[in-house]
Write a protein that holds these residues in place. Structure first.
Motif, PDB file in Angstrom:
ATOM      1  N   ASN A 406       0.843  -1.183   0.000  1.00 32.95           N
ATOM      2  CA  ASN A 406       0.000   0.000   0.000  1.00 32.95           C
ATOM      3  C   ASN A 406       0.883   1.240   0.000  1.00 32.95           C
ATOM      4  OD1 ASN A 406      -2.943  -1.020   0.522  1.00 32.95           O
ATOM      5  ND2 ASN A 406      -1.612  -2.200   1.865  1.00 32.95           N
ATOM      6  N   VAL A 407       0.545   2.198  -0.849  1.00 31.73           N
ATOM      7  CA  VAL A 407       1.359   3.400  -1.019  1.00 31.73           C
ATOM      8  C   VAL A 407       0.469   4.629  -0.882  1.00 31.73           C
ATOM      9  CG1 VAL A 407       2.901   4.690  -2.548  1.00 31.73           C
ATOM     10  CG2 VAL A 407       2.903   2.183  -2.607  1.00 31.73           C
ATOM     11  N   LEU A 408       0.883   5.552  -0.024  1.00 34.37           N
ATOM     12  CA  LEU A 408       0.261   6.864   0.053  1.00 34.37           C
ATOM     13  C   LEU A 408       1.149   7.819  -0.727  1.00 34.37           C
ATOM     14  CD1 LEU A 408      -1.775   8.930   1.188  1.00 34.37           C
ATOM     15  CD2 LEU A 408      -0.318   9.092   3.219  1.00 34.37           C
ATOM     16  N   SER A 409       0.594   8.417  -1.771  1.00 37.15           N
ATOM     17  CA  SER A 409       1.401   9.209  -2.695  1.00 37.15           C
ATOM     18  C   SER A 409       0.976  10.664  -2.723  1.00 37.15           C
ATOM     19  CB  SER A 409       1.295   8.624  -4.114  1.00 37.15           C
ATOM     20  OG  SER A 409       1.848   9.512  -5.072  1.00 37.15           O
ATOM     21  N   PHE A 410       1.966  11.532  -2.593  1.00 36.93           N
ATOM     22  CA  PHE A 410       1.840  12.961  -2.883  1.00 36.93           C
ATOM     23  C   PHE A 410       3.004  13.319  -3.800  1.00 36.93           C
ATOM     24  CE2 PHE A 410      -0.755  13.041   0.957  1.00 36.93           C
ATOM     25  CZ  PHE A 410      -1.733  13.963   0.631  1.00 36.93           C
ATOM     26  N   CYS A 411       3.035  12.736  -4.987  1.00 38.40           N
ATOM     27  CA  CYS A 411       4.243  12.874  -5.801  1.00 38.40           C
ATOM     28  C   CYS A 411       4.002  13.519  -7.160  1.00 38.40           C
ATOM     29  CB  CYS A 411       4.936  11.525  -5.969  1.00 38.40           C
ATOM     30  SG  CYS A 411       4.154  10.381  -7.112  1.00 38.40           S
ATOM     31  N   VAL A 412       2.746  13.811  -7.525  1.00 39.47           N
ATOM     32  CA  VAL A 412       2.470  14.466  -8.804  1.00 39.47           C
ATOM     33  C   VAL A 412       1.403  15.539  -8.619  1.00 39.47           C
ATOM     34  CG1 VAL A 412       3.123  12.521 -10.296  1.00 39.47           C
ATOM     35  CG2 VAL A 412       0.796  12.667  -9.399  1.00 39.47           C
ATOM     36  N   THR A 413       1.439  16.509  -9.501  1.00 38.62           N
ATOM     37  CA  THR A 413       0.380  17.517  -9.520  1.00 38.62           C
ATOM     38  C   THR A 413      -0.828  16.963 -10.261  1.00 38.62           C
ATOM     39  OG1 THR A 413       1.176  18.481 -11.586  1.00 38.62           O
ATOM     40  CG2 THR A 413       2.093  19.363  -9.530  1.00 38.62           C
ATOM     41  N   ASP A 414      -1.899  17.697 -10.228  1.00 38.64           N
ATOM     42  CA  ASP A 414      -3.114  17.281 -10.922  1.00 38.64           C
ATOM     43  C   ASP A 414      -2.861  17.080 -12.417  1.00 38.64           C
ATOM     44  OD1 ASP A 414      -6.109  16.912 -10.796  1.00 38.64           O
ATOM     45  OD2 ASP A 414      -6.000  18.549 -12.259  1.00 38.64           O
ATOM     46  N   HIS A 415      -1.948  17.853 -12.972  1.00 39.48           N
ATOM     47  CA  HIS A 415      -1.636  17.765 -14.407  1.00 39.48           C
ATOM     48  C   HIS A 415      -1.085  16.385 -14.770  1.00 39.48           C
ATOM     49  CE1 HIS A 415      -0.435  19.046 -18.396  1.00 39.48           C
ATOM     50  NE2 HIS A 415       0.802  18.635 -18.156  1.00 39.48           N
ATOM     51  N   HIS A 416      -0.352  15.752 -13.843  1.00 37.46           N
ATOM     52  CA  HIS A 416       0.284  14.467 -14.132  1.00 37.46           C
ATOM     53  C   HIS A 416      -0.383  13.294 -13.410  1.00 37.46           C
ATOM     54  CE1 HIS A 416       3.904  17.205 -14.860  1.00 37.46           C
ATOM     55  NE2 HIS A 416       3.659  16.649 -16.028  1.00 37.46           N
ATOM     56  N   ALA A 417      -1.424  13.568 -12.622  1.00 31.74           N
ATOM     57  CA  ALA A 417      -2.003  12.522 -11.776  1.00 31.74           C
ATOM     58  C   ALA A 417      -2.550  11.357 -12.591  1.00 31.74           C
ATOM     59  CB  ALA A 417      -3.094  13.117 -10.886  1.00 31.74           C
ATOM     60  N   HIS A 418      -3.308  11.647 -13.641  1.00 33.75           N
ATOM     61  CA  HIS A 418      -3.896  10.567 -14.448  1.00 33.75           C
ATOM     62  C   HIS A 418      -2.807   9.754 -15.135  1.00 33.75           C
ATOM     63  CE1 HIS A 418      -6.837   8.429 -16.875  1.00 33.75           C
ATOM     64  NE2 HIS A 418      -6.136   8.732 -17.956  1.00 33.75           N
ATOM     65  N   ALA A 419      -1.802  10.417 -15.676  1.00 36.12           N
ATOM     66  CA  ALA A 419      -0.733   9.704 -16.372  1.00 36.12           C
ATOM     67  C   ALA A 419       0.025   8.790 -15.415  1.00 36.12           C
ATOM     68  CB  ALA A 419       0.225  10.700 -17.019  1.00 36.12           C
ATOM     69  N   PHE A 420       0.280   9.271 -14.201  1.00 34.20           N
ATOM     70  CA  PHE A 420       0.981   8.453 -13.212  1.00 34.20           C
ATOM     71  C   PHE A 420       0.147   7.226 -12.842  1.00 34.20           C
ATOM     72  CE2 PHE A 420       1.950   7.797  -8.562  1.00 34.20           C
ATOM     73  CZ  PHE A 420       3.169   7.166  -8.767  1.00 34.20           C
ATOM     74  N   PHE A 421      -1.146   7.428 -12.613  1.00 34.51           N
ATOM     75  CA  PHE A 421      -2.021   6.320 -12.260  1.00 34.51           C
ATOM     76  C   PHE A 421      -2.094   5.307 -13.401  1.00 34.51           C
ATOM     77  CE2 PHE A 421      -5.768   4.230 -10.545  1.00 34.51           C
ATOM     78  CZ  PHE A 421      -5.555   4.337  -9.180  1.00 34.51           C
ATOM     79  N   GLN A 422      -2.135   5.798 -14.622  1.00 37.87           N
ATOM     80  CA  GLN A 422      -2.183   4.903 -15.783  1.00 37.87           C
ATOM     81  C   GLN A 422      -0.901   4.112 -15.931  1.00 37.87           C
ATOM     82  OE1 GLN A 422      -5.646   4.858 -16.298  1.00 37.87           O
ATOM     83  NE2 GLN A 422      -4.912   4.392 -18.349  1.00 37.87           N
ATOM     84  N   GLN A 423       0.239   4.748 -15.663  1.00 33.93           N
ATOM     85  CA  GLN A 423       1.513   4.037 -15.739  1.00 33.93           C
ATOM     86  C   GLN A 423       1.568   2.912 -14.708  1.00 33.93           C
ATOM     87  OE1 GLN A 423       3.942   4.149 -17.890  1.00 33.93           O
ATOM     88  NE2 GLN A 423       3.154   5.876 -19.090  1.00 33.93           N
ATOM     89  N   ILE A 424       1.074   3.184 -13.514  1.00 33.52           N
ATOM     90  CA  ILE A 424       1.020   2.127 -12.494  1.00 33.52           C
ATOM     91  C   ILE A 424       0.142   0.979 -12.985  1.00 33.52           C
ATOM     92  CG2 ILE A 424       0.166   1.555 -10.182  1.00 33.52           C
ATOM     93  CD1 ILE A 424       2.660   3.101  -9.912  1.00 33.52           C
ATOM     94  N   ALA A 425      -1.008   1.344 -13.586  1.00 34.76           N
ATOM     95  CA  ALA A 425      -1.964   0.317 -14.034  1.00 34.76           C
ATOM     96  C   ALA A 425      -1.390  -0.580 -15.122  1.00 34.76           C
ATOM     97  CB  ALA A 425      -3.247   0.993 -14.528  1.00 34.76           C
ATOM     98  N   THR A 426      -0.466  -0.042 -15.948  1.00 35.08           N
ATOM     99  CA  THR A 426       0.097  -0.854 -17.035  1.00 35.08           C
ATOM    100  C   THR A 426       0.890  -2.042 -16.507  1.00 35.08           C
ATOM    101  OG1 THR A 426       2.078   0.544 -17.175  1.00 35.08           O
ATOM    102  CG2 THR A 426       0.231   1.107 -18.608  1.00 35.08           C
ATOM    103  N   PHE A 427       1.417  -1.931 -15.315  1.00 30.48           N
ATOM    104  CA  PHE A 427       2.167  -3.042 -14.739  1.00 30.48           C
ATOM    105  C   PHE A 427       1.260  -4.198 -14.326  1.00 30.48           C
ATOM    106  CE2 PHE A 427       5.690  -0.075 -14.262  1.00 30.48           C
ATOM    107  CZ  PHE A 427       6.794  -0.899 -14.452  1.00 30.48           C
ATOM    108  N   PHE A 428      -0.041  -3.905 -14.141  1.00 27.16           N
ATOM    109  CA  PHE A 428      -0.943  -4.922 -13.666  1.00 27.16           C
ATOM    110  C   PHE A 428      -1.460  -5.813 -14.789  1.00 27.16           C
ATOM    111  CE2 PHE A 428      -2.425  -1.707 -10.199  1.00 27.16           C
ATOM    112  CZ  PHE A 428      -1.158  -1.751  -9.657  1.00 27.16           C
ATOM    113  N   THR A 429      -1.239  -5.393 -16.035  1.00 31.48           N
ATOM    114  CA  THR A 429      -1.812  -6.135 -17.160  1.00 31.48           C
ATOM    115  C   THR A 429      -0.773  -6.988 -17.852  1.00 31.48           C
ATOM    116  OG1 THR A 429      -1.392  -4.230 -18.618  1.00 31.48           O
ATOM    117  CG2 THR A 429      -3.541  -4.368 -17.555  1.00 31.48           C
TER     118      THR A 429
END
Length: 429
Positions: A406-429
């Protein structure tokens, strides 16, 4: 979901018996860096105990006899040096109840992103310092015990980071649990002053002092991320049952570093350096005594080209992190040539090329037991207005996730939040 937490008026908990000890305890150089930075931990317990608030309050009062400095206040001498004045004034305690079962609260926290950020929920489960306070007159510790309709409860602790790091606070809470379970004394004898803990490389201290002069980063988005155990096992290469040389920390750190770099890196920055900073328990390097609960952590860094981290094989990123870990002992080698200027670059890094990762794995919070069994989940929250570097708090223990991180993240602004979440999701597939 409308969570209603009903809180009692705060009460003061003092040591359960008189304490005759030294009145003045000096702070180490590392302690002073963290004064008066607040730190927070929340421990969830699924199994009921008899009168949790009163039981824990009694254990807290008894623990303050052994950890008497925590019942004191910060003070400053004539030379401007900060110390703990062991006044015995006590700590703040709040009893609370919530109108939901604990599993409903956990579901609300885990369903991120949502209209109600996890921090907004967890704030209701802790007592927090006033934003206007300077830390001198405040209690060093604030505790809230929240009971839920299912019988479970959450213990939320906010403390002044200047008197204890995560290892020290976990040790203290284990002592509270042992005394709440009516053990005669804590299993670990506490040590608050240790000459060995004073031996921190001057360059590291200079870097930390530089950090507090940096302006906070605005608008960092809160994200709760779960990295599944199946992915961690895949990266570690232990799916065939053979032991892996890749640790859980290295696998998780590599995923977070690579995904964030991909999300924030611009096309013309592939040759620019990117840095991963991670906290290190320095006790074994300084020779600190067993039971020392003051601050004894440092920060180390791994450096690589942004393009290498973003586009390379994940095991290559693991290798960069591992090599950086192997260099940690050199920080404490008195004969090593450590340039202060290089260490100061630690805090000259900006939003686009740096990530700070702190791991809560094996701190000891997961071993706290107030009588109904060890904690089922360890959580934290923070207010991002005081963050000076993009941050991830990783490896928060959670029994029900069966090894997931479990990770609590404050590492990106709103501008990059979706891209960061999507990059994490790519590892799951």
């Amino acid at each position: 979901m409308s969570i209603v937490v009903s809180k009692s008026l705060p009460v003061v908990v003092r040591p359960s018996e008189p304490v005759t000890t030294a009145r003045k305890i000096m702070l180490s150089p590392m302690d002073k860096v963290y004064c008066p930075v607040p730190a927070r931990v929340l421990l969830a317990f699924e199994h009921p105990i008899d009168e949790p608030a009163e039981t824990i309050k009694r254990g807290l009062s008894q623990a303050l006899v052994h950890y008497y400095p925590i019942a004191g206040r910060l003070a400053t001498d004539d030379d401007g040096d900060i110390y703990i004045d062991c006044t015995g004034e006590g700590v703040t305690f709040v009893s609370a109840s919530a109108n939901y079962a604990m599993k409903d609260i956990m579901s609300s926290i885990d369903q991120q992103p949502s209209d109600v950020p996890a921090t907004a929920v967890l704030l209701e489960l802790t007592v927090n310092y006033s934003a206007e306070g300077d830390g001198r007159t405040d209690p060093l510790l604030l505790m809230q015990v929240t009971m839920f309709s299912c019988g479970g409860f959450i213990v939320g602790v906010t403390w002044n980071h200047g008197f204890a790091d995560g290892f020290g606070m976990a040790q203290f809470l284990q002592a509270v649990g042992e005394l709440a379970r009516q053990l005669p004394t804590p299993s670990v004898v506490p040590v608050r002053w240790d000459e060995s803990a004073q031996v921190m490389p001057p360059s590291l201290l200079a870097a930390y002092h530089q950090s507090v002069r940096c302006l906070p980063l605005p608008n960092l988005v809160e994200q709760n991320i779960t990295i599944p155990w199946s992915l961690i096992k895949h990266i570690r290469g232990d799916t065939d049952g053979k032991p892996s040389s890749c640790t859980m920390f290295e696998a998780v750190a590599a995923v977070l570093w690579q995904c964030r770099t991909r999300a924030v890196m611009s096309d013309d920055r592939s040759n620019a350096p990117t840095m991963l900073y991670f906290t290190v328990n320095a006790r074994k390097y300084t020779g600190a005594k067993d039971g020392y609960y003051g601050n004894c952590t440092t920060t180390h860094k791994a450096v690589a080209k942004s393009g290498t981290v973003a586009n390379g094989d994940i095991m290559d990123v693991v290798g960069v992190i591992r090599r950086a870990k192997e260099q940690i002992p050199e920080q404490f080698n008195k004969d090593a040539d450590m340039a202060i200027g290089d260490q100061l670059s630690h805090w000259q890094a900006g939003y686009g090329n740096a990530l700070l990762l702190t791991s809560w794995r094996n701190l000891g919070f997961e071993d706290v037991d107030f009588g109904g069994g060890k904690s089922s989940r360890v959580m934290s929250h923070m207010l991002n207005f005081n963050l000076r570097m993009p941050l991830c708090v990783a490896c928060l223990p959670c029994k029900r996730e069966q090894g997931a991180c479990n990770v609590l993240s404050f590492c990106v602004t709103d501008h990059h939040a979706h891209a960061f979440f999507q990059q994490i999701a790519t590892f799951f597939t």
